[in-house]
Write a protein that holds these residues in place. Structure first.
Motif, mmCIF file in Angstrom:
data_model
loop_
_atom_site.group_PDB
_atom_site.id
_atom_site.type_symbol
_atom_site.label_atom_id
_atom_site.label_comp_id
_atom_site.label_asym_id
_atom_site.label_seq_id
_atom_site.Cartn_x
_atom_site.Cartn_y
_atom_site.Cartn_z
ATOM 1 N N ASP A 10 5.318 -2.315 1.482
ATOM 2 C CA ASP A 10 4.468 -2.662 2.622
ATOM 3 C C ASP A 10 3.591 -3.879 2.347
ATOM 4 O O ASP A 10 2.896 -4.358 3.240
ATOM 5 N N MET A 11 3.634 -4.371 1.120
ATOM 6 C CA MET A 11 2.854 -5.553 0.752
ATOM 7 C C MET A 11 3.710 -6.800 0.940
ATOM 8 O O MET A 11 4.933 -6.713 1.016
ATOM 9 N N GLN A 12 3.064 -7.940 1.029
ATOM 10 C CA GLN A 12 3.765 -9.214 1.215
ATOM 11 C C GLN A 12 3.664 -10.036 -0.060
ATOM 12 O O GLN A 12 2.603 -10.086 -0.690
ATOM 13 N N TRP A 13 4.761 -10.716 -0.442
ATOM 14 C CA TRP A 13 4.707 -11.638 -1.567
ATOM 15 C C TRP A 13 4.093 -12.937 -1.079
ATOM 16 O O TRP A 13 4.512 -13.511 -0.068
ATOM 17 N N ASN A 14 3.051 -13.411 -1.762
ATOM 18 C CA ASN A 14 2.374 -14.652 -1.408
ATOM 19 C C ASN A 14 2.689 -15.669 -2.494
ATOM 20 O O ASN A 14 2.185 -15.561 -3.618
ATOM 21 N N LEU A 17 -0.420 -17.615 -3.957
ATOM 22 C CA LEU A 17 -1.241 -16.819 -4.877
ATOM 23 C C LEU A 17 -0.431 -16.257 -6.045
ATOM 24 O O LEU A 17 -1.005 -15.797 -7.024
ATOM 25 N N ARG A 18 0.907 -16.287 -5.915
ATOM 26 C CA ARG A 18 1.801 -15.687 -6.909
ATOM 27 C C ARG A 18 1.437 -14.218 -7.111
ATOM 28 O O ARG A 18 1.304 -13.722 -8.224
ATOM 29 N N ALA A 19 1.221 -13.526 -5.969
ATOM 30 C CA ALA A 19 0.794 -12.132 -6.008
ATOM 31 C C ALA A 19 1.274 -11.407 -4.756
ATOM 32 O O ALA A 19 1.540 -12.030 -3.728
ATOM 33 N N TYR A 20 1.385 -10.091 -4.886
ATOM 34 C CA TYR A 20 1.616 -9.256 -3.718
ATOM 35 C C TYR A 20 0.264 -9.061 -3.041
ATOM 36 O O TYR A 20 -0.754 -8.876 -3.704
ATOM 37 N N THR A 21 0.251 -9.116 -1.703
ATOM 38 C CA THR A 21 -0.997 -9.023 -0.960
ATOM 39 C C THR A 21 -0.897 -7.988 0.145
ATOM 40 O O THR A 21 0.206 -7.642 0.605
ATOM 41 N N TYR A 22 -2.059 -7.536 0.573
ATOM 42 C CA TYR A 22 -2.157 -6.572 1.673
ATOM 43 C C TYR A 22 -3.504 -6.823 2.355
ATOM 44 O O TYR A 22 -4.507 -7.047 1.667
ATOM 45 N N PRO A 23 -3.552 -6.800 3.689
ATOM 46 C CA PRO A 23 -4.807 -7.118 4.390
ATOM 47 C C PRO A 23 -5.936 -6.145 4.042
ATOM 48 O O PRO A 23 -5.748 -4.936 4.029
ATOM 49 N N PHE A 30 -6.096 -7.865 -0.403
ATOM 50 C CA PHE A 30 -5.954 -7.202 -1.687
ATOM 51 C C PHE A 30 -4.853 -7.956 -2.424
ATOM 52 O O PHE A 30 -3.876 -8.399 -1.806
ATOM 53 N N GLN A 31 -4.976 -8.093 -3.754
ATOM 54 C CA GLN A 31 -3.988 -8.851 -4.517
ATOM 55 C C GLN A 31 -3.647 -8.145 -5.820
ATOM 56 O O GLN A 31 -4.520 -7.594 -6.474
ATOM 57 N N ILE A 32 -2.334 -8.214 -6.181
ATOM 58 C CA ILE A 32 -1.887 -7.742 -7.489
ATOM 59 C C ILE A 32 -0.694 -8.603 -7.897
ATOM 60 O O ILE A 32 0.189 -8.886 -7.078
ATOM 61 N N THR A 33 -0.694 -9.057 -9.141
ATOM 62 C CA THR A 33 0.375 -9.938 -9.617
ATOM 63 C C THR A 33 1.515 -9.142 -10.222
ATOM 64 O O THR A 33 1.352 -7.968 -10.578
ATOM 65 N N LYS A 34 2.664 -9.792 -10.362
ATOM 66 C CA LYS A 34 3.804 -9.142 -11.015
ATOM 67 C C LYS A 34 3.475 -8.832 -12.470
ATOM 68 O O LYS A 34 3.910 -7.815 -13.000
ATOM 69 N N GLU A 35 2.689 -9.692 -13.118
ATOM 70 C CA GLU A 35 2.306 -9.455 -14.509
ATOM 71 C C GLU A 35 1.479 -8.181 -14.634
ATOM 72 O O GLU A 35 1.658 -7.397 -15.563
ATOM 73 N N ASN A 70 14.808 -8.003 -8.125
ATOM 74 C CA ASN A 70 15.013 -8.521 -6.779
ATOM 75 C C ASN A 70 13.824 -8.258 -5.871
ATOM 76 O O ASN A 70 13.973 -8.264 -4.664
ATOM 77 N N LEU A 71 12.645 -8.041 -6.427
ATOM 78 C CA LEU A 71 11.499 -7.748 -5.586
ATOM 79 C C LEU A 71 10.887 -8.999 -4.974
ATOM 80 O O LEU A 71 10.270 -8.942 -3.943
ATOM 81 N N GLU A 72 11.054 -10.128 -5.617
ATOM 82 C CA GLU A 72 10.546 -11.371 -5.054
ATOM 83 C C GLU A 72 11.577 -11.908 -4.069
ATOM 84 O O GLU A 72 12.763 -11.942 -4.355
ATOM 85 N N PRO A 73 11.136 -12.296 -2.886
ATOM 86 C CA PRO A 73 12.087 -12.816 -1.912
ATOM 87 C C PRO A 73 12.817 -14.049 -2.454
ATOM 88 O O PRO A 73 12.249 -14.815 -3.229
ATOM 89 N N PRO A 74 14.065 -14.231 -2.071
ATOM 90 C CA PRO A 74 14.800 -15.400 -2.552
ATOM 91 C C PRO A 74 14.169 -16.685 -2.042
ATOM 92 O O PRO A 74 13.593 -16.724 -0.959
#
Length: 82
Positions: A10-14, A17-23, A30-35, A70-74
């Motif tokens: 349900d989160m979006q790849w930004n 920001l190089r992070a998954y985000t959510y309003p 809200f932000q969290i990185t793949k690392e 494959n979690l990051e969009p192509p």
């Protein structure tokens, strides 16, 4: 206690920001990185307020391995239109 539990799907790849985000209700994201996810972190924080969410995800999807997950969009390629 976290503001909400949110599935990673349900989160979006930004890309910026190089992070998954959510309003966030405050208007930021809200932000969290793949690392962070690779390290087992499950808390996505808002940089503008004190709220945070718990991210629901499969840690195996982010484990370090030789194959790219494959979690990051192509990446999209530019197409010239004549």
């Amino acid at each position: 206690m976290s503001y909400d539990d949110v599935e990673i799907e349900d989160m979006q790849w930004n890309e910026e920001l190089r992070a998954y985000t959510y309003p966030c209700p405050c208007g930021d994201l809200f932000q969290i990185t793949k690392e962070e996810l690779k390290l087992g972190e499950e808390i996505a924080r808002c940089p503008s307020c004190s709220l945070y969410i718990t991210v629901i995800y499969n840690a195996e999807d982010f484990a370090d391995n030789k194959s790219k997950n494959n979690l990051e969009p192509p990446k999209r390629q530019a197409i010239a239109v004549a």
